[in-house]
Design an enzyme around this catalytic site. Sequence first.
Site, short mmCIF file in Angstrom:
data_model
loop_
_atom_site.label_atom_id
_atom_site.label_comp_id
_atom_site.label_asym_id
_atom_site.label_seq_id
_atom_site.Cartn_x
_atom_site.Cartn_y
_atom_site.Cartn_z
N SER A 8 -50.94 18.14 -79.73
CA SER A 8 -51.34 18.43 -78.31
C SER A 8 -49.88 18.46 -78.07
O SER A 8 -50.64 18.90 -75.85
CB SER A 8 -52.77 17.79 -78.00
N ASN A 9 -49.36 17.69 -77.33
CA ASN A 9 -48.20 17.18 -76.75
C ASN A 9 -46.84 17.87 -76.95
O ASN A 9 -46.42 18.12 -77.45
CB ASN A 9 -47.94 15.93 -76.80
N GLY A 11 -44.30 17.72 -74.73
CA GLY A 11 -43.12 16.78 -74.52
C GLY A 11 -43.06 16.07 -75.53
O GLY A 11 -40.91 16.22 -76.18
N LYS A 12 -43.41 15.80 -76.97
CA LYS A 12 -43.20 15.35 -77.83
C LYS A 12 -42.17 16.61 -78.74
O LYS A 12 -41.29 16.54 -79.40
CB LYS A 12 -44.41 15.17 -78.98
N ASP A 65 -47.66 8.73 -83.63
CA ASP A 65 -48.93 7.67 -83.17
C ASP A 65 -47.79 6.94 -82.35
O ASP A 65 -46.84 6.53 -83.54
CB ASP A 65 -49.89 7.30 -84.02
N SER A 66 -47.86 7.72 -81.30
CA SER A 66 -47.51 6.29 -79.73
C SER A 66 -48.02 5.75 -79.57
O SER A 66 -49.21 5.31 -78.86
CB SER A 66 -46.38 7.22 -79.49
N GLY A 141 -45.94 10.81 -69.94
CA GLY A 141 -47.28 9.77 -70.29
C GLY A 141 -46.62 8.75 -69.47
O GLY A 141 -46.37 8.85 -68.29
N LYS A 162 -32.71 9.21 -73.13
CA LYS A 162 -34.12 9.42 -73.51
C LYS A 162 -33.77 9.56 -74.70
O LYS A 162 -34.15 8.64 -75.47
CB LYS A 162 -35.21 9.92 -73.24
P1 IMP Z 1 -49.53 9.70 -78.47
O1 IMP Z 1 -49.10 9.52 -79.60
O2 IMP Z 1 -49.50 10.79 -78.31
O3 IMP Z 1 -51.53 9.19 -79.19
O4 IMP Z 1 -49.67 8.61 -77.65
C1 IMP Z 1 -50.43 7.29 -76.71
C2 IMP Z 1 -50.30 7.67 -75.63
O5 IMP Z 1 -48.82 7.64 -75.27
C3 IMP Z 1 -50.10 9.17 -75.30
O6 IMP Z 1 -50.65 8.46 -73.65
C4 IMP Z 1 -49.18 9.42 -74.07
O7 IMP Z 1 -48.22 10.15 -73.20
C5 IMP Z 1 -47.72 8.07 -74.55
N1 IMP Z 1 -46.79 8.17 -74.79
C6 IMP Z 1 -46.80 8.59 -76.51
N2 IMP Z 1 -45.36 8.94 -76.68
C7 IMP Z 1 -44.30 8.89 -75.30
C8 IMP Z 1 -43.25 8.34 -74.58
O8 IMP Z 1 -42.73 8.91 -75.31
N3 IMP Z 1 -42.95 7.64 -73.48
C9 IMP Z 1 -44.33 8.24 -72.59
N4 IMP Z 1 -45.55 8.15 -72.99
C10 IMP Z 1 -45.46 8.11 -74.38
#
Ligand code: IMP
Length: 185
Positions: A8-9, A11-12, A65-66, A141, A162
Amino acid sequence: MKVKVITSNPGKVAEYRKAFEGLGLEMEHLRLPYDEVQTSDLEEVVSKGMDEIVAKGVEDFIIDDSGLFIDALKGFPGVWSAYAQKTIGNQGILKLMEGVEDRGAEFRCCIGCCIGGRRIIVLGRSRGYIGTEARGAEGFGYDPIFYTDGGLSFAEIPLDEKNAISHRGDAVKKLEKELRSAGII
Ligand code: IMP
């Protein structure tokens, strides 16, 4: 070859497009919700997510997943990074870190890639530190509060820079290696 980035992001998606430029893989954005199991292991979240997506009949995709793991907070927000970002946000993290000397932190990114019937899971990391203020307008994020050794936050550097040093960039390099040895790219 087209690969769906299921997230849903946006940016990714931008980061994957840039990272795979010139490698013969075209990244398409697909919003398809899947369960993120409650576990302290990013790889388990990704593996279960992949099972669910494959069961829906989707092929050739990437999920990731991050999380941000802060040393002085014993790895918090870690697997709860999305929840912490939505609730306390970057200002809340800065508040928790007020007066804390050890500011070391690590971003981790687990990529699950399902391509040509093959499943590949890789983990990338990037070390840095939590600054004392949010800076920069790039990225998304936690980028404005995560600083590199060069003294700039991830939100102050261009996307290709980055990618060269980030957790996602590190995971992409590992994925690229696996895809090459499998003869997919
Ligand atoms: P998810 O992998 O989309 O569940 O990310 C978990 C959280 O970590 C979310 O709030 C993302 O915005 C943040 N996040 C994931 N990857 C990054 C990044 O590369 N930079 C900054 N925030 C990140």
